[in-house]
Design a protein around this motif. Structure first.
Motif, PDB file in Angstrom:
ATOM      1  N   SER A  21      -9.464   6.915  -3.075  1.00  0.00           N
ATOM      2  CA  SER A  21      -9.266   5.661  -3.808  1.00  0.00           C
ATOM      3  C   SER A  21      -7.801   5.429  -4.150  1.00  0.00           C
ATOM      4  O   SER A  21      -7.386   4.307  -4.423  1.00  0.00           O
ATOM      5  CB  SER A  21     -10.143   5.614  -5.070  1.00  0.00           C
ATOM      6  OG  SER A  21      -9.964   6.749  -5.870  1.00  0.00           O
ATOM      7  N   ASP A  22      -6.989   6.487  -4.140  1.00  0.00           N
ATOM      8  CA  ASP A  22      -5.551   6.349  -4.416  1.00  0.00           C
ATOM      9  C   ASP A  22      -4.749   6.875  -3.237  1.00  0.00           C
ATOM     10  O   ASP A  22      -4.302   8.002  -3.263  1.00  0.00           O
ATOM     11  CB  ASP A  22      -5.191   7.089  -5.701  1.00  0.00           C
ATOM     12  CG  ASP A  22      -3.737   6.879  -6.087  1.00  0.00           C
ATOM     13  OD1 ASP A  22      -3.097   5.985  -5.520  1.00  0.00           O
ATOM     14  OD2 ASP A  22      -3.236   7.624  -6.945  1.00  0.00           O
ATOM     15  N   MET A  23      -4.493   6.024  -2.189  1.00  0.00           N
ATOM     16  CA  MET A  23      -5.054   4.724  -2.098  1.00  0.00           C
ATOM     17  C   MET A  23      -5.374   4.346  -0.665  1.00  0.00           C
ATOM     18  O   MET A  23      -5.164   3.240  -0.242  1.00  0.00           O
ATOM     19  CB  MET A  23      -4.138   3.681  -2.760  1.00  0.00           C
ATOM     20  CG  MET A  23      -2.791   3.534  -2.053  1.00  0.00           C
ATOM     21  SD  MET A  23      -1.876   2.042  -2.613  1.00  0.00           S
ATOM     22  CE  MET A  23      -2.734   0.722  -1.788  1.00  0.00           C
ATOM     23  N   PHE A  37      -2.580  -3.002  -3.624  1.00  0.00           N
ATOM     24  CA  PHE A  37      -3.957  -2.560  -3.451  1.00  0.00           C
ATOM     25  C   PHE A  37      -4.220  -1.161  -3.998  1.00  0.00           C
ATOM     26  O   PHE A  37      -5.022  -0.404  -3.455  1.00  0.00           O
ATOM     27  CB  PHE A  37      -4.362  -2.693  -1.970  1.00  0.00           C
ATOM     28  CG  PHE A  37      -4.509  -4.137  -1.577  1.00  0.00           C
ATOM     29  CD1 PHE A  37      -3.386  -4.911  -1.315  1.00  0.00           C
ATOM     30  CD2 PHE A  37      -5.755  -4.735  -1.539  1.00  0.00           C
ATOM     31  CE1 PHE A  37      -3.512  -6.267  -0.980  1.00  0.00           C
ATOM     32  CE2 PHE A  37      -5.898  -6.074  -1.209  1.00  0.00           C
ATOM     33  CZ  PHE A  37      -4.776  -6.841  -0.926  1.00  0.00           C
ATOM     34  N   GLU A  38      -3.542  -0.835  -5.115  1.00  0.00           N
ATOM     35  CA  GLU A  38      -3.885   0.396  -5.842  1.00  0.00           C
ATOM     36  C   GLU A  38      -5.311   0.236  -6.378  1.00  0.00           C
ATOM     37  O   GLU A  38      -5.848  -0.871  -6.432  1.00  0.00           O
ATOM     38  CB  GLU A  38      -2.919   0.605  -7.012  1.00  0.00           C
ATOM     39  CG  GLU A  38      -1.519   1.022  -6.570  1.00  0.00           C
ATOM     40  CD  GLU A  38      -1.367   2.520  -6.326  1.00  0.00           C
ATOM     41  OE1 GLU A  38      -2.396   3.229  -6.231  1.00  0.00           O
ATOM     42  OE2 GLU A  38      -0.222   2.964  -6.215  1.00  0.00           O
ATOM     43  N   GLY A  39      -5.891   1.357  -6.805  1.00  0.00           N
ATOM     44  CA  GLY A  39      -7.290   1.392  -7.188  1.00  0.00           C
ATOM     45  C   GLY A  39      -7.713   0.284  -8.157  1.00  0.00           C
ATOM     46  O   GLY A  39      -6.985  -0.085  -9.069  1.00  0.00           O
ATOM     47  N   GLY A  41       0.848  -1.195   0.000  1.00  0.00           N
ATOM     48  CA  GLY A  41       0.000   0.000   0.000  1.00  0.00           C
ATOM     49  C   GLY A  41       0.880   1.240   0.000  1.00  0.00           C
ATOM     50  O   GLY A  41       2.102   1.142   0.001  1.00  0.00           O
ATOM     51  N   HIS A  42       0.265   2.420  -0.038  1.00  0.00           N
ATOM     52  CA  HIS A  42       1.047   3.632   0.212  1.00  0.00           C
ATOM     53  C   HIS A  42       0.264   4.629   1.048  1.00  0.00           C
ATOM     54  O   HIS A  42      -0.964   4.687   0.988  1.00  0.00           O
ATOM     55  CB  HIS A  42       1.628   4.246  -1.064  1.00  0.00           C
ATOM     56  CG  HIS A  42       0.658   4.775  -2.076  1.00  0.00           C
ATOM     57  ND1 HIS A  42       0.047   6.001  -1.952  1.00  0.00           N
ATOM     58  CD2 HIS A  42       0.219   4.264  -3.246  1.00  0.00           C
ATOM     59  CE1 HIS A  42      -0.723   6.223  -3.028  1.00  0.00           C
ATOM     60  NE2 HIS A  42      -0.646   5.176  -3.818  1.00  0.00           N
ATOM     61  N   LEU A  43       1.019   5.368   1.869  1.00  0.00           N
ATOM     62  CA  LEU A  43       0.426   6.273   2.850  1.00  0.00           C
ATOM     63  C   LEU A  43       0.243   7.679   2.303  1.00  0.00           C
ATOM     64  O   LEU A  43      -0.566   8.457   2.812  1.00  0.00           O
ATOM     65  CB  LEU A  43       1.358   6.357   4.072  1.00  0.00           C
ATOM     66  CG  LEU A  43       1.692   5.024   4.750  1.00  0.00           C
ATOM     67  CD1 LEU A  43       2.873   5.203   5.694  1.00  0.00           C
ATOM     68  CD2 LEU A  43       0.475   4.515   5.500  1.00  0.00           C
TER      69      LEU A  43
END
Ligand SMILES: [Zn+2]
Length: 443
Positions: free
Chosen positions: A150-152, A212-214, A122-124
């Motif tokens: 949604s991103d993300m 888990f990108e859009g 994921g990214h914060l």
């Protein structure tokens, strides 16, 4: 007749397998089967916790975490770290050197000796910096608009919701699951190998990577996941030319830097265009002198119409699906640059940033497991998304080491624009699919 080459034979078989898998997946005709008792309980747990997950999503979106706001990125990291801790994960924060001006990354892990070792990505951070006029969170029934919904952050929350359901039922016991939530996905720190060292290290200890990108849909509106993403890098064309009075152009003084730059760009356009390959020419500065500042993304030029221009600088990007396609494109671009017009010289240099995530048989098989889990849960099949249509993402750094699948996050649209939105129902849907996928991969 000569013996057929065994490597060729294996390659041909592989190709047949890949194309059979691709057509099976592309057709979207996955036959649904019944969920096991464990799996039915897992789905029920996801549904039970969805309202909490939506609250967590709102809390995390209300914290601005633009990539260049390290305090905000760390705050979101701390919020998610507490969630991981509660699920029996060990969490730690990975700092990056201060000179990189990035927040660092959150790493969470549980280890065991059963099943495939799974990496969740994921990214914060978001593209919305602190001074962004975009409202952080605007709820409108089934849709939410906001910064990074949604991103993300939606995808991050899907990860936590799926893991919570699995942990509730003891289904993570003895399993190895790692999560790396990076703090600089939208504007990766430099040098890039330092910026992605933690992610790559986690991938080297994993068998599969799920990002888990859009979530996306294909042109027919079917749910799709990402089995390939194009590499993206940059190129820089520097032209130097003989200067002189404009009356002498095309003659003894040659053509000047501007015509040479134009020749190169036009040849790229005429000779190189092919599927899955793009090379956007983005900025041009040219004249008697031309300077470009990469940090500011700004340039300056000086020149006069009666002087043959000495300098031209062009910057662009290059996106390709396989290392081979990239190498071929670079070679052809270089050959074009070398045929300089009289009185000019072109120098073309390339920079690598994101390696390609090639659509491998392993990635396709991972999609097949995902699509089957989705169909079994009554959520329909999931088809492969055309790799050429997706931008670059963190999964590309790990795809060379492990089978990978991306686009498992929240559905919505308008990423990177003031209109970014999230389909709220996609949180539960994504978490049901993810929980079943992680369950099946770790069995
Ligand atoms: Zn993203």
């Amino acid at each position: 007749m000569k013996n057929p080459n065994p490597i060729r034979q294996v390659l041909a078989m592989l190709l047949v397998t890949v194309s059979a898998l691709t057509s099976a997946l592309t057709s979207g005709l996955t036959q649904a089967q019944a969920l096991s008792t464990d799996e039915q309980r897992l789905v029920a747990q996801v549904r039970r916790h969805t309202p909490d997950a939506l609250k967590l999503l709102e809390r995390s979106v209300l914290i601005n975490s633009g990539t260049l706001n390290p305090a905000g990125v760390r705050e979101v990291g701390a919020l998610y770290a507490a969630e991981f801790d509660a699920l029996g994960f060990k969490t730690h924060w990975v700092d990056v050197p201060a000179a990189m001006k990035r927040a660092g990354h959150l790493v969470a892990e549980r280890t065991g000796d059963q099943g495939k070792r799974v990496l969740l990505i994921g990214h914060l951070d978001t593209v919305f910096e602190k001074d962004s006029p975009v409202p952080p969170w605007q709820s409108n029934g089934g849709k939410v608009r906001g910064q990074g919904v949604s991103d993300m952050k939606g995808g991050d929350v899907i990860v936590l919701l799926a893991l919570r359901a699995l942990n509730d039922l003891g289904l993570l016991d003895g399993r190895t699951v790692r999560a790396v939530f990076t703090g600089d996905e939208e504007r990766v720190g430099s040098p890039i190998d330092v910026a992605r060292a933690a992610l790559v290290a986690a991938a080297r200890q994993s068998d599969v990577a799920l990002a888990f990108e859009g979530a996306t849909r294909d042109e027919q509106g079917r749910d799709a996941a990402t089995i390939g993403r194009r590499a993206s890098g940059g190129w820089h064309l520097q032209v130097t030319a003989r200067t002189g009075h404009s009356a002498g152009v095309f003659g003894r003084d040659g053509y000047g830097a501007v015509y040479e730059a134009a020749r190169v760009l036009n040849a790229f356009r005429e000779q190189l265009i092919e599927p899955d390959l793009t090379f956007n020419a983005a900025t041009v500065v040219a004249g008697t002198s031309a300077n470009w500042d990469d940090g500011q993304s700004q340039g300056q030029a000086f020149g006069k119409t009666n002087v043959i221009p000495r300098d031209a600088q062009v910057r662009g990007d290059l996106r390709y699906l396989t290392a081979e396609q990239g190498a071929k494109a670079r070679e052809r671009m270089q050959a074009i640059a070398e045929q300089a017009l009289p009185g000019t010289r072109s120098r073309l240099t390339f920079s690598e940033s994101y390696p390609p995530m090639s659509p491998t048989p392993g990635n396709l098989q991972l999609l097949q497991v995902y699509s089957q889990a989705s169909a079994d849960a009554g959520l329909g099949a999931v088809v492969p998304f055309p790799p050429g249509q997706r931008g670059a993402g963190d999964v590309q750094f790990v795809a060379p080491f492990v089978d990978s699948l991306d686009g498992l996050g929240a559905a919505g649209g308008g990423a990177h624009t003031p209109d970014e939105w999230l389909e709220v129902a996609s949180i539960e849907r994504g978490a049901v699919r993810a929980a079943l996928l992680i369950y099946r991969l770790t069995r």
